[in-house]
Design an enzyme around this catalytic site. Structure first.
Site, mmCIF file in Angstrom:
data_model
loop_
_atom_site.group_PDB
_atom_site.id
_atom_site.type_symbol
_atom_site.label_atom_id
_atom_site.label_comp_id
_atom_site.label_asym_id
_atom_site.label_seq_id
_atom_site.Cartn_x
_atom_site.Cartn_y
_atom_site.Cartn_z
ATOM 1 N N TYR A 55 0.822 -1.202 0.000
ATOM 2 C CA TYR A 55 0.000 0.000 0.000
ATOM 3 C C TYR A 55 0.865 1.264 0.000
ATOM 4 O O TYR A 55 1.598 1.530 0.950
ATOM 5 C CB TYR A 55 -0.926 0.023 1.206
ATOM 6 C CG TYR A 55 -1.872 -1.159 1.312
ATOM 7 C CD1 TYR A 55 -2.185 -1.947 0.203
ATOM 8 C CD2 TYR A 55 -2.455 -1.490 2.527
ATOM 9 C CE1 TYR A 55 -3.050 -3.019 0.312
ATOM 10 C CE2 TYR A 55 -3.330 -2.557 2.639
ATOM 11 C CZ TYR A 55 -3.610 -3.321 1.531
ATOM 12 O OH TYR A 55 -4.463 -4.390 1.657
ATOM 13 N N ARG A 204 -16.784 -2.014 -2.435
ATOM 14 C CA ARG A 204 -15.946 -0.934 -2.975
ATOM 15 C C ARG A 204 -16.758 0.359 -3.153
ATOM 16 O O ARG A 204 -16.580 1.102 -4.109
ATOM 17 C CB ARG A 204 -15.281 -1.371 -4.282
ATOM 18 C CG ARG A 204 -14.373 -2.593 -4.101
ATOM 19 C CD ARG A 204 -13.592 -2.923 -5.331
ATOM 20 N NE ARG A 204 -12.823 -4.156 -5.156
ATOM 21 C CZ ARG A 204 -11.613 -4.244 -4.597
ATOM 22 N NH1 ARG A 204 -11.034 -3.152 -4.141
ATOM 23 N NH2 ARG A 204 -10.992 -5.404 -4.501
#
Length: 335
Positions: A55, A204
């Protein structure tokens, strides 16, 4: 917020996926906003924080370490190895020496001497999973990690890994509109005593009811390349939202809370792992732990949104090739 055990630890029923603060959804928020969110989460009772070397090309681990490191004894820390950013490109590498080196670097970034749960972010299919897990088992023996997890693998791969060392957790996408874990991994987790961590429990953002126009998504947002958000599929998926929002009103909660409550009601061994950059949205998510759904409403939700009513697979063909999860044999949609 309820209890959920991962290994010997209570990680709570709702954790915080930290990816959004550094990665994948357009330009990350300003540092002060990310810091405020992390501290607010901890002060609000979140005990499970999930990050990864990938990330932000290690920026997310650094952020979590710098902001929360001084309060390390207050939270359950999860991170991931086996998939990193090298010269701006995502690389999957499950060789033992790579995993161990990634762990050492993560410990420094996270400002800790141990990570409570360390996942193999992706199984490197060129390396037997038993070999990769064996390296992680050595890290457990050395006290550098508390438990081993796998991400985005099948029930068969989970069982293979478990023969080398008990698997503390399996993390994969699970929500009303992504039901693949029901093809075997949920059952395998229960068979082995492995916690199931559901990432993207809000579809999402789809299940929040706030993403009406894909064109409004920022540049660099991964959803722009996902089949369910395509110009062909998304208008068809939007047809599901109005009834979903009505069901949320009937339940006395927001759509996001209804989506999270559905995940939590699927089993007391399931941990929901939403992500956000907004304190207001975080507070909304955490309140979902108090939402109670009766069996009739659960049935209506299941009938409304499932693998047959959702248009498009969850990943592109290229991204699907990187994972090892079960897929439905029938197209995941109906007219």
């Amino acid at each position: 917020m309820g209890t959920r055990r991962i290994g010997a630890r209570d990680a709570g029923s709702i954790g915080l996926g930290c990816m959004n603060l550094s990665h994948a959804y357009g330009t990350p928020p300003p540092r002060e906003q990310a810091e405020a969110l992390l501290l607010h989460a901890l002060d609000s009772g979140v005990r499970h924080f999930d990050t990864a070397a990938l990330y932000g090309a290690t920026a997310n681990e650094t952020l979590v370490g710098e902001v929360l490191g001084a309060r390390r004894d207050e939270y359950f820390l999860a991170s991931k190895c086996g998939m990193t950013s090298v010269d701006g490109k995502r690389v999957i590498d499950g060789r033992p020496h790579t995993l161990k080196a990634t762990c050492e670097e993560a410990l420094r970034r996270l400002r800790t001497d141990h990570i409570d749960l360390y996942y193999l972010h992706r199984w490197d299919k060129t390396i037997p999973v038993e070999e990769s897990v064996g390296a992680l088992a050595e890290l457990v023996a050395e006290g550098k990690i508390g438990g081993i997890g796998l991400s985005e693998v099948s029930a068969d791969t989970l069982r293979r890994a478990h023969t080398v060392h008990p698997m503390a957790a399996l993390q994969t996408e699970y929500s009303l509109w992504t039901r693949n874990p029901e093809l075997g991994t949920l059952d395998a987790c229960r068979e082995l005593g492995t916690a199931f961590v559901a990432f993207s429990p809000l579809g999402r953002g789809f299940l929040t009811g706030t993403v009406r126009d894909v064109a409004s998504l920022p540049d660099g947002d991964i959803r722009r390349g996902m089949p369910r958000f395509s110009a062909q599929n998304y208008p068809l998926n939007l047809r599901l939202l109005d009834e979903f929002i009505r069901l949320a009103a009937e339940a006395g909660c927001t759509p996001a809370q209804l989506a999270l409550a559905w995940v939590l009601h699927r089993g007391e061994d399931i941990v929901a792992l939403p992500g956000t950059t907004s304190i207001a949205h975080l507070d909304e998510d955490l309140a979902a732990a108090a939402v109670v759904l009766d069996a009739a409403l659960m049935t209506r939700l299941d009938e409304l949104i499932n693998e047959k009513t959702v248009h498009g697979p969850r990943y592109s063909a290229a991204l699907q090739g990187d994972v090892d999860t079960e897929t439905f044999s029938e197209p995941e949609r109906s007219e």
